[in-house]
Design an enzyme around this catalytic site. Structure first.
Site, PDB file in Angstrom:
ATOM      1  N   LYS A 108      18.338  -6.255  57.141  1.00  0.00           N
ATOM      2  CA  LYS A 108      19.675  -6.349  56.544  1.00  0.00           C
ATOM      3  C   LYS A 108      20.057  -7.827  56.532  1.00  0.00           C
ATOM      4  O   LYS A 108      20.113  -8.467  57.584  1.00  0.00           O
ATOM      5  CB  LYS A 108      20.678  -5.554  57.359  1.00  0.00           C
ATOM      6  CG  LYS A 108      20.558  -4.068  57.110  1.00  0.00           C
ATOM      7  CD  LYS A 108      21.771  -3.307  57.597  1.00  0.00           C
ATOM      8  CE  LYS A 108      21.717  -1.850  57.144  1.00  0.00           C
ATOM      9  NZ  LYS A 108      20.430  -1.202  57.374  1.00  0.00           N
ATOM     10  N   ASP A 151      17.074  -4.305  52.731  1.00  0.00           N
ATOM     11  CA  ASP A 151      18.062  -3.237  52.541  1.00  0.00           C
ATOM     12  C   ASP A 151      19.205  -3.760  51.673  1.00  0.00           C
ATOM     13  O   ASP A 151      19.451  -4.961  51.615  1.00  0.00           O
ATOM     14  CB  ASP A 151      18.657  -2.809  53.895  1.00  0.00           C
ATOM     15  CG  ASP A 151      17.715  -1.913  54.702  1.00  0.00           C
ATOM     16  OD1 ASP A 151      16.663  -1.519  54.181  1.00  0.00           O
ATOM     17  OD2 ASP A 151      18.061  -1.619  55.864  1.00  0.00           O
ATOM     18  N   ARG A 211      13.149   0.268  46.562  1.00  0.00           N
ATOM     19  CA  ARG A 211      13.545   1.559  47.171  1.00  0.00           C
ATOM     20  C   ARG A 211      14.826   1.974  46.469  1.00  0.00           C
ATOM     21  O   ARG A 211      15.784   1.206  46.411  1.00  0.00           O
ATOM     22  CB  ARG A 211      13.822   1.404  48.664  1.00  0.00           C
ATOM     23  CG  ARG A 211      14.442   2.668  49.271  1.00  0.00           C
ATOM     24  CD  ARG A 211      15.115   2.412  50.617  1.00  0.00           C
ATOM     25  NE  ARG A 211      14.189   1.956  51.615  1.00  0.00           N
ATOM     26  CZ  ARG A 211      14.530   1.165  52.633  1.00  0.00           C
ATOM     27  NH1 ARG A 211      15.780   0.733  52.759  1.00  0.00           N
ATOM     28  NH2 ARG A 211      13.642   0.788  53.513  1.00  0.00           N
TER      29      ARG A 211
END
Ligand SMILES: Cc1cc2nc3c(=O)[nH]c(=O)nc-3n(C[C@H](O)[C@H](O)[C@H](O)COP(=O)(O)OP(=O)(O)OC[C@H]3O[C@@H](n4cnc5c(N)ncnc54)[C@H](O)[C@@H]3O)c2cc1C
Length: 306
Positions: free
Chosen positions: A91, A126, A182
């Protein structure tokens, strides 16, 4: 969300952390890297791959960003040493994005270099809430020109995502770089002006985005526990004759294990997101809010302590 979950969701901030910790244990591998490695080995033994996340998104200074960077590097070295089938998710706010973008980039580079030196392990960035969307995409675009082991997350609830995909595919094709995404629904609370709110709209956009990624030749992590999306994704995989080098399913630790095991038995590659660390609270709250049984679990824990 049903009315009981909604009510519990409002009072979650005042529920003792000990109770929150108890009911969210299933989502976290534990406090230490040893705990994470144990979970990864057990998932590997069940036929699942893993991606490890060092919890710690709420930082206040660059020293903490630097500590998180070192810890991420340690995870990669340990994965390589033990030869597990796992990679890393990061992150960017935990690496300093909200404090100093240049420092954050330096930290991500350090992680990518360590990953490259340790079996060319893959690192996934992410996606966090919307103030960071553009910066995260921009950093991915910059780094993918230098590193072949980096990927990004995009959120199907954002209205902009379809055009972000088009841009990334076009740019990737021009540079002869395979785009690696993703695709998830998205977990943060966003304004209606920028995000779809309705469940069906998000599902439709998810499938539109997935179709674009697949037909554009991207590698896709299909990150969902939603039966509708899993079913539609399987149809898309057959329609495009996708092979295992083009996609994988991804799920979160502690969520719908039976569906996960079923996908593995069907022969699909499946990766489990394994968060670990001391800073478990924010992640746990997000997961609890998505759990249809949340009200029941919290009430039981409050009444019985179990
Ligand atoms: C591998 C992975 C990585 C992710 N990375 C990001 C990211 O970088 N950024 C981001 O914004 N979001 C991320 N997410 C979260 C994602 O955006 C969704 O919030 C989350 O996956 C729930 O959406 P869903 O597609 O599973 O559908 P949902 O409709 O939320 O869930 C489908 C069904 O799964 C079950 N379920 C879902 N969540 C839970 C839970 N917590 N506990 C128990 N049961 C549950 C329920 O039965 C539910 O009906 C990630 C998700 C995964 C799987």
């Amino acid at each position: 969300m049903n009315i009981f979950n909604q009510a519990v969701s409002w009072v979650l901030p005042i529920i003792p952390k000990s109770i929150v910790k108890k009911v969210s244990e299933r989502y976290i591998a534990g406090a230490t890297l040893d705990d994470a490695m144990r979970t990864v080995r057990s998932l590997n033994a069940k036929g699942a791959m893993a991606t490890v996340d060092v919890l710690g998104e709420f930082i206040h200074n660059l020293k903490q960003a630097c500590d998180n960077t070192k810890y991420c590097c340690e995870v990669l070295r340990r994965q390589n040493k033990e030869g597990v089938n796992a990679n890393l998710s990061i992150k960017l706010t935990s690496l300093g994005l909200a404090i100093d973008i240049a420092e954050c980039e330096k930290n991500v580079r350090e992680i990518l270099i360590t990953a490259r030196e340790n079996g060319n392990r893959f690192v996934r960035m992410d996606m966090e809430n919307s103030p960071y969307t553009q910066q995260t995409i921009d950093l991915y675009r910059k780094l993918r020109k230098e590193f072949n082991n980096v990927g990004l997350v995009l959120q199907a609830y954002l209205r902009r995502t379809e055009s972000d995909i088009d841009m990334l595919l076009k740019e990737g094709a021009a540079l002869q770089i395979r785009t690696n995404i993703r695709l998830c629904k998205g977990i943060y609370v966003e304004a209606e002006e920028i995000a779809y709110k309705n469940r069906e709209e998000i599902q439709h956009n998810y499938m539109r985005c997935l179709e674009r990624l697949v037909s554009g030749g991207a590698y896709v992590g299909i990150a969902t526990h939603d039966d509708v999306l899993i079913g539609e994704a399987k149809k898309l995989i057959s329609k495009h004759n996708l092979t295992n080098d083009a996609f994988e399913f991804q799920m979160l630790l502690g969520v719908r294990d039976q569906v996960r095991d079923h996908l593995i038995r069907e022969g699909y590659r499946l990766r489990v997101y394994v968060p670990f660390g001391e800073d478990w609270y924010g992640y746990s709250i997000r997961r609890l809010k998505e759990n249809p049984q949340m009200a029941g679990y919290i009430t039981k824990a409050l009444l019985t302590g179990k």
